[in-house]
Write a protein that holds these residues in place. Structure first.
Motif, mmCIF file in Angstrom:
data_model
loop_
_atom_site.group_PDB
_atom_site.id
_atom_site.type_symbol
_atom_site.label_atom_id
_atom_site.label_comp_id
_atom_site.label_asym_id
_atom_site.label_seq_id
_atom_site.Cartn_x
_atom_site.Cartn_y
_atom_site.Cartn_z
ATOM 1 N N PHE A 125 128.963 20.920 -2.788
ATOM 2 C CA PHE A 125 128.162 21.166 -3.982
ATOM 3 C C PHE A 125 128.245 22.634 -4.383
ATOM 4 C CE2 PHE A 125 125.958 17.165 -4.360
ATOM 5 C CZ PHE A 125 125.941 16.659 -3.073
ATOM 6 N N LYS A 161 128.445 32.389 -0.479
ATOM 7 C CA LYS A 161 127.647 32.738 -1.653
ATOM 8 C C LYS A 161 128.239 33.950 -2.366
ATOM 9 C CE LYS A 161 124.448 35.672 0.948
ATOM 10 N NZ LYS A 161 124.997 35.485 2.296
ATOM 11 N N ARG A 203 114.370 35.777 -4.544
ATOM 12 C CA ARG A 203 115.269 36.819 -5.010
ATOM 13 C C ARG A 203 114.569 38.153 -5.136
ATOM 14 N NH1 ARG A 203 118.660 36.208 -10.502
ATOM 15 N NH2 ARG A 203 118.846 34.108 -9.674
ATOM 16 N N LEU A 210 115.224 15.816 -0.502
ATOM 17 C CA LEU A 210 115.565 16.997 0.273
ATOM 18 C C LEU A 210 114.603 18.134 -0.041
ATOM 19 C CD1 LEU A 210 119.414 16.899 -0.247
ATOM 20 C CD2 LEU A 210 118.255 16.566 1.912
ATOM 21 N N TYR A 213 111.583 24.319 -2.288
ATOM 22 C CA TYR A 213 112.167 23.471 -3.337
ATOM 23 C C TYR A 213 112.191 22.020 -2.867
ATOM 24 C CZ TYR A 213 114.436 28.093 -3.802
ATOM 25 O OH TYR A 213 114.704 29.447 -3.870
ATOM 26 N N PHE A 261 118.263 23.988 3.935
ATOM 27 C CA PHE A 261 117.857 22.614 3.660
ATOM 28 C C PHE A 261 117.365 21.894 4.905
ATOM 29 C CE2 PHE A 261 118.997 21.590 -0.710
ATOM 30 C CZ PHE A 261 119.742 22.697 -1.057
ATOM 31 N N GLY A 262 116.396 21.040 4.695
ATOM 32 C CA GLY A 262 115.992 20.115 5.730
ATOM 33 C C GLY A 262 116.925 18.920 5.756
ATOM 34 N N PRO A 263 116.744 18.035 6.742
ATOM 35 C CA PRO A 263 117.637 16.873 6.875
ATOM 36 C C PRO A 263 117.368 15.779 5.856
ATOM 37 C CG PRO A 263 115.935 16.823 8.548
ATOM 38 C CD PRO A 263 115.768 18.116 7.821
ATOM 39 N N GLY A 275 122.166 17.236 6.629
ATOM 40 C CA GLY A 275 121.638 17.999 5.505
ATOM 41 C C GLY A 275 122.661 18.979 4.965
ATOM 42 N N LEU A 276 122.324 19.589 3.861
ATOM 43 C CA LEU A 276 123.220 20.575 3.260
ATOM 44 C C LEU A 276 123.180 21.876 4.044
ATOM 45 C CD1 LEU A 276 122.422 18.689 0.732
ATOM 46 C CD2 LEU A 276 123.266 20.601 -0.612
ATOM 47 N N GLY A 311 124.686 13.770 -7.334
ATOM 48 C CA GLY A 311 124.391 15.141 -6.944
ATOM 49 C C GLY A 311 122.907 15.364 -6.726
ATOM 50 N N LEU A 312 122.577 16.618 -6.506
ATOM 51 C CA LEU A 312 121.189 16.999 -6.284
ATOM 52 C C LEU A 312 120.462 17.138 -7.608
ATOM 53 C CD1 LEU A 312 121.591 19.684 -3.528
ATOM 54 C CD2 LEU A 312 120.676 17.402 -3.275
ATOM 55 N N PHE A 328 122.464 22.462 -9.464
ATOM 56 C CA PHE A 328 123.538 22.035 -8.583
ATOM 57 C C PHE A 328 124.537 21.199 -9.363
ATOM 58 C CE2 PHE A 328 122.724 22.881 -4.065
ATOM 59 C CZ PHE A 328 121.472 23.442 -4.121
ATOM 60 N N GLY A 329 125.794 21.336 -8.986
ATOM 61 C CA GLY A 329 126.797 20.433 -9.520
ATOM 62 C C GLY A 329 126.623 19.045 -8.931
ATOM 63 N N LYS A 330 127.348 18.080 -9.483
ATOM 64 C CA LYS A 330 127.200 16.694 -9.044
ATOM 65 C C LYS A 330 127.895 16.418 -7.729
ATOM 66 C CE LYS A 330 126.389 14.732 -13.615
ATOM 67 N NZ LYS A 330 124.946 14.566 -13.318
ATOM 68 N N LEU A 337 118.739 36.947 1.273
ATOM 69 C CA LEU A 337 120.073 36.405 1.102
ATOM 70 C C LEU A 337 120.146 35.355 0.010
ATOM 71 C CD1 LEU A 337 120.976 36.103 4.879
ATOM 72 C CD2 LEU A 337 121.467 37.976 3.305
ATOM 73 N N TYR A 338 119.036 34.949 -0.549
ATOM 74 C CA TYR A 338 118.945 34.039 -1.683
ATOM 75 C C TYR A 338 119.309 32.593 -1.395
ATOM 76 C CZ TYR A 338 119.495 38.682 -3.704
ATOM 77 O OH TYR A 338 119.399 40.018 -3.965
ATOM 78 N N GLU A 339 120.120 32.346 -0.349
ATOM 79 C CA GLU A 339 120.534 30.963 -0.185
ATOM 80 C C GLU A 339 119.380 30.111 0.297
ATOM 81 O OE1 GLU A 339 121.667 33.409 1.744
ATOM 82 O OE2 GLU A 339 122.126 32.722 3.773
ATOM 83 N N GLN A 340 119.484 28.839 0.036
ATOM 84 C CA GLN A 340 118.467 27.888 0.436
ATOM 85 C C GLN A 340 118.862 27.259 1.765
ATOM 86 O OE1 GLN A 340 117.281 25.292 -2.946
ATOM 87 N NE2 GLN A 340 118.637 26.612 -4.108
ATOM 88 N N TYR A 368 114.253 18.389 -3.920
ATOM 89 C CA TYR A 368 115.347 17.790 -4.672
ATOM 90 C C TYR A 368 115.386 16.298 -4.381
ATOM 91 C CZ TYR A 368 117.246 22.565 -5.012
ATOM 92 O OH TYR A 368 117.423 23.906 -5.259
ATOM 93 N N PHE A 398 126.734 29.609 -5.276
ATOM 94 C CA PHE A 398 126.781 29.179 -3.882
ATOM 95 C C PHE A 398 127.633 27.914 -3.778
ATOM 96 C CE2 PHE A 398 123.094 31.758 -2.626
ATOM 97 C CZ PHE A 398 122.458 31.940 -3.857
ATOM 98 N N TYR A 454 127.684 24.720 -1.089
ATOM 99 C CA TYR A 454 127.055 24.079 0.051
ATOM 100 C C TYR A 454 127.931 22.890 0.476
ATOM 101 C CZ TYR A 454 122.681 26.567 -0.876
ATOM 102 O OH TYR A 454 121.719 27.530 -1.057
#
Lengths: 110, 117
Positions: free
Chosen positions: A90, A49, B98, B91, B33, B108-110, A43-44, B42-43, A100-102, B103-106, B35, A34, A36
């Protein structure tokens, strides 16, 4: 071991230029990948994807990415940068773990 | 429909105090999740809940961190005896897992911006 590497923590382009953000991965299972985007103070959100249906994936805002198994890459591209593309990007690997990447900060100058 | 919400949006606390961060996932999303995103980084995965299964706590950095989730709804992340290095944006994301298709994607909240002084 699973990993994601984003080459270049900061990429600068001129408005109208090609955007290329690099992501390489390592995974012991077929990965889901993915991209993002995180705009300043937001937010992200998902850009696009890859879930094995097609190797060339098109996302929002004119971005696309190509899954290349031989190169273990999933680079993000956009033919012509816009000022509004300035954000942090990301790459995310969903294999046996969530990684996740950095992140890569994209700056766009006029 | 409503997205993922988090509260508070900002939290300033003194070193040594406990804090609780809340996440409301999208209805129907059984996967949740947490993070951590430190400034300029990064996350960092913290914890993953999936339905009634035991959570994946492999990312929690120390025993000062814990999280709970009630069924398939709200989750709280608790940090005890906060330290300055805990300052970050926390986050929360939710998704359809899955194995359920989807759709698998996440989503995210703010985020909650935590500052420990």
């Amino acid at each position: 071991a699973q990993s994601v590497t984003q080459l270049g923590s900061h990429v600068s382009v001129s408005e109208g230029a090609l955007v290329l953000l690099r992501c390489n991965y390592s995974s012991s299972v077929p990965p889901y990948l993915f991209w993002y985007v995180q705009y300043p103070n937001q937010g992200l959100q998902l850009l696009l994807k890859y879930t094995s249906a097609a190797t060339l994936v098109k996302g929002i805002n004119g971005f696309e990415a190509e899954f290349k198994k031989s190169e273990t890459s999933f680079h993000l591209t956009k033919p012509s940068a816009h000022m509004s593309d300035a954000a942090e990007y990301f790459c995310d690997l969903d294999g046996t773990a969530l990684i996740f990447g950095k992140g890569t900060t994209l700056s766009v100058s006029s | 429909g409503a997205g993922v919400s988090q509260s508070p949006s900002n939290k300033v606390t003194e070193k040594g105090k406990d804090v609780e961060l809340r996440c409301d996932p999208i209805s129907g999303h059984t996967a949740l999740y947490w993070y951590r995103q430190r400034l300029g980084q990064g996350l960092e995965f913290l914890i993953y809940f999936q339905g009634n299964s035991a959570p994946d706590k492999s990312g929690l950095p120390s025993d000062r961190f814990s999280a709970e989730r009630t069924g398939e709804s709200v989750s709280t992340l608790t940090i005890q005896r906060t330290q300055q290095e805990d300052s970050a944006v926390y986050l929360c994301a939710s998704s359809v897992p899955r194995e359920r298709g989807g759709l698998y994607e996440q989503y995210f909240g703010p985020g909650t911006r935590l500052t420990v002084t």
